[in-house]
Motif scaffolding. Sequence first.
Motif, mmCIF file in Angstrom:
data_model
loop_
_atom_site.group_PDB
_atom_site.id
_atom_site.type_symbol
_atom_site.label_atom_id
_atom_site.label_comp_id
_atom_site.label_asym_id
_atom_site.label_seq_id
_atom_site.Cartn_x
_atom_site.Cartn_y
_atom_site.Cartn_z
ATOM 1 N N TYR A 45 6.508 -52.724 -11.960
ATOM 2 C CA TYR A 45 6.816 -51.447 -11.755
ATOM 3 C C TYR A 45 6.028 -50.807 -10.535
ATOM 4 C CZ TYR A 45 7.073 -46.315 -12.365
ATOM 5 O OH TYR A 45 7.365 -45.269 -12.187
ATOM 6 N N ASN A 46 4.695 -51.260 -10.551
ATOM 7 C CA ASN A 46 3.926 -50.580 -9.621
ATOM 8 C C ASN A 46 4.079 -50.841 -7.999
ATOM 9 O OD1 ASN A 46 2.386 -48.800 -11.068
ATOM 10 N ND2 ASN A 46 0.858 -50.330 -11.594
ATOM 11 N N PRO A 49 7.576 -48.592 -7.776
ATOM 12 C CA PRO A 49 7.771 -47.486 -8.498
ATOM 13 C C PRO A 49 9.208 -46.787 -8.571
ATOM 14 C CG PRO A 49 5.651 -47.084 -7.391
ATOM 15 C CD PRO A 49 6.685 -48.075 -6.799
ATOM 16 N N ALA A 50 9.597 -46.378 -9.712
ATOM 17 C CA ALA A 50 11.021 -45.818 -9.899
ATOM 18 C C ALA A 50 10.996 -44.624 -10.984
ATOM 19 C CB ALA A 50 11.854 -46.871 -10.195
ATOM 20 N N SER A 51 11.980 -44.238 -11.070
ATOM 21 C CA SER A 51 12.278 -43.013 -11.978
ATOM 22 C C SER A 51 12.207 -43.424 -13.594
ATOM 23 C CB SER A 51 13.245 -42.139 -11.851
ATOM 24 O OG SER A 51 14.427 -42.826 -11.947
ATOM 25 N N MET A 71 10.422 -41.719 -16.349
ATOM 26 C CA MET A 71 8.987 -41.278 -15.801
ATOM 27 C C MET A 71 9.117 -39.955 -15.339
ATOM 28 S SD MET A 71 7.165 -43.890 -16.487
ATOM 29 C CE MET A 71 5.634 -43.574 -15.395
ATOM 30 N N THR A 74 7.469 -40.527 -10.176
ATOM 31 C CA THR A 74 7.089 -41.784 -10.105
ATOM 32 C C THR A 74 5.474 -41.720 -9.736
ATOM 33 O OG1 THR A 74 7.836 -41.666 -7.575
ATOM 34 C CG2 THR A 74 9.370 -42.460 -9.258
ATOM 35 N N ARG A 75 4.888 -42.712 -10.397
ATOM 36 C CA ARG A 75 3.378 -42.680 -10.199
ATOM 37 C C ARG A 75 2.839 -44.255 -10.588
ATOM 38 N NH1 ARG A 75 1.732 -42.688 -15.807
ATOM 39 N NH2 ARG A 75 3.171 -41.524 -16.966
#
Length: 130
Positions: A45-46, A49-51, A71, A74-75
């Motif tokens: 994921y990192n 990053p996506a919603s 999310m 995105t973070r």
Amino acid sequence: MATVTFRDESATGRHLAEFSLPDLPERITARELVRLRVREEVARYNAAPASRFNGLVRPVDAEVELNGYRMGATRRIDWERQADIAERAFQRNGFLLLVGDRQIDDLAEAIDLTVDPVVSFVKLVPLVGG
């Protein structure tokens, strides 16, 4: 070294998702296996990053969606925090851990990945009013 396949399933046995990790030790504890799985999904994921986050447990401030989490923004996600959440979820019966056709009840249990290289995570949904 062993290759393990992590598989997500619904409580009815429906296949939801799957990925494999190579070069794992042949014997590993259930705790290490859960933490490795979480570390890998968070790293994926990192990297992009996506919603939406598709993972074992919900990140803080994310909203539950069908088979994933939305999310807010995105973070980056902290894999160690997610792994701690996953351990607590296991202890509260938030998901079942199956190795081959055997249910694992204790995170300290040693698992031989050469015998059972498929590890299934069955997410349980709490009953309303139950």
